[in-house]
Design a protein around this motif. Structure first.
Motif, PDB file in Angstrom:
ATOM      1  N   GLU A 109      -5.175   5.326   6.463  1.00  0.00           N
ATOM      2  CA  GLU A 109      -4.275   6.359   5.934  1.00  0.00           C
ATOM      3  C   GLU A 109      -4.075   6.196   4.439  1.00  0.00           C
ATOM      4  O   GLU A 109      -4.028   7.183   3.704  1.00  0.00           O
ATOM      5  CB  GLU A 109      -2.915   6.324   6.648  1.00  0.00           C
ATOM      6  N   SER A 110      -3.970   4.944   3.981  1.00  0.00           N
ATOM      7  CA  SER A 110      -3.816   4.696   2.544  1.00  0.00           C
ATOM      8  C   SER A 110      -5.068   5.114   1.784  1.00  0.00           C
ATOM      9  O   SER A 110      -4.985   5.727   0.719  1.00  0.00           O
ATOM     10  CB  SER A 110      -3.532   3.218   2.277  1.00  0.00           C
ATOM     11  N   CYS A 112       5.682   7.155   2.935  1.00  0.00           N
ATOM     12  CA  CYS A 112       5.491   6.442   1.660  1.00  0.00           C
ATOM     13  C   CYS A 112       6.532   6.866   0.638  1.00  0.00           C
ATOM     14  O   CYS A 112       7.071   6.038  -0.092  1.00  0.00           O
ATOM     15  CB  CYS A 112       4.089   6.707   1.113  1.00  0.00           C
ATOM     16  N   LYS A 142      -6.102  -1.721   3.255  1.00  0.00           N
ATOM     17  CA  LYS A 142      -6.563  -1.952   4.633  1.00  0.00           C
ATOM     18  C   LYS A 142      -6.375  -0.722   5.509  1.00  0.00           C
ATOM     19  O   LYS A 142      -7.181  -0.441   6.371  1.00  0.00           O
ATOM     20  CB  LYS A 142      -5.818  -3.136   5.261  1.00  0.00           C
ATOM     21  N   SER A 143      -5.316   0.000   5.280  1.00  0.00           N
ATOM     22  CA  SER A 143      -4.985   1.152   6.117  1.00  0.00           C
ATOM     23  C   SER A 143      -5.885   2.346   5.784  1.00  0.00           C
ATOM     24  O   SER A 143      -6.028   2.720   4.619  1.00  0.00           O
ATOM     25  CB  SER A 143      -3.516   1.516   5.889  1.00  0.00           C
ATOM     26  N   GLU A 147       0.841  -1.199   0.000  1.00  0.00           N
ATOM     27  CA  GLU A 147       0.000   0.000   0.000  1.00  0.00           C
ATOM     28  C   GLU A 147       0.872   1.243   0.000  1.00  0.00           C
ATOM     29  O   GLU A 147       0.667   2.164  -0.793  1.00  0.00           O
ATOM     30  CB  GLU A 147      -0.907   0.029   1.235  1.00  0.00           C
ATOM     31  N   LYS A 148       1.856   1.255   0.887  1.00  0.00           N
ATOM     32  CA  LYS A 148       2.749   2.412   0.974  1.00  0.00           C
ATOM     33  C   LYS A 148       3.564   2.587  -0.301  1.00  0.00           C
ATOM     34  O   LYS A 148       3.816   3.709  -0.734  1.00  0.00           O
ATOM     35  CB  LYS A 148       3.678   2.274   2.178  1.00  0.00           C
ATOM     36  N   TYR A 184       2.434  10.267   7.057  1.00  0.00           N
ATOM     37  CA  TYR A 184       2.239   8.985   6.358  1.00  0.00           C
ATOM     38  C   TYR A 184       2.680   9.105   4.897  1.00  0.00           C
ATOM     39  O   TYR A 184       3.379   8.234   4.378  1.00  0.00           O
ATOM     40  CB  TYR A 184       0.767   8.569   6.443  1.00  0.00           C
TER      41      TYR A 184
END
Length: 130
Positions: free
Chosen positions: A32-33, A79, A29-30, A4-5, A75
């Motif tokens: 933040e993502s 990334c 799932k995150s 994701e990151k 975040y």
């Protein structure tokens, strides 16, 4: 999750990749993502560019307090710091999509074993993800 990151990092490095994203938002799932993807897509659609300073200023009103806005910017910075290469963007997406599909299938099997869905529904869900 690391993929994701990596995807977010690629989008920050080369925002036009947003047009090539094929992973559904629910695969991330995150929270933040998910927020980051929405913000990047929105900023790119409006100004055809993405900037962390622009994100911090433009979207700060969306957050309840300064700490939430700072955590998203932190975040995004994390990334970008992963050294994700835009040349691997498809690979990162493929890995995240495969993980998402496997999880969905396993969740469906679990629902079946708990008698929450029928065998027909289970097979339908498995074929849906093939």
């Amino acid at each position: 999750m690391e993929f994701e990151k990596n995807i977010i990092g690629c989008l920050l490095l080369k925002p036009e990749l947003i047009k090539d994203i094929c992973v559904p938002l629910e695969a991330f799932k995150s929270i933040e993502s998910k927020i980051s993807l929405k913000i990047i897509a929105d900023q790119f659609s409006r100004i055809k560019s993405v900037s962390l300073v622009g994100i911090a200023e433009t979207y700060k009103a969306l957050f309840k307090n300064k700490n939430e806005a700072n955590s998203i910017v932190d975040y995004l910075y994390d990334c970008m710091s992963l050294e994700a290469t835009t040349g691997h963007f498809e690979y990162y997406q493929e890995r995240l999509l495969n993980y998402y599909i496997e999880t969905q299938i396993l969740d469906s099997i679990k629902s079946y074993t708990q008698n929450k869905i029928s065998v027909e529904n289970l097979l339908e869900k498995i074929h849906e993800y093939e």
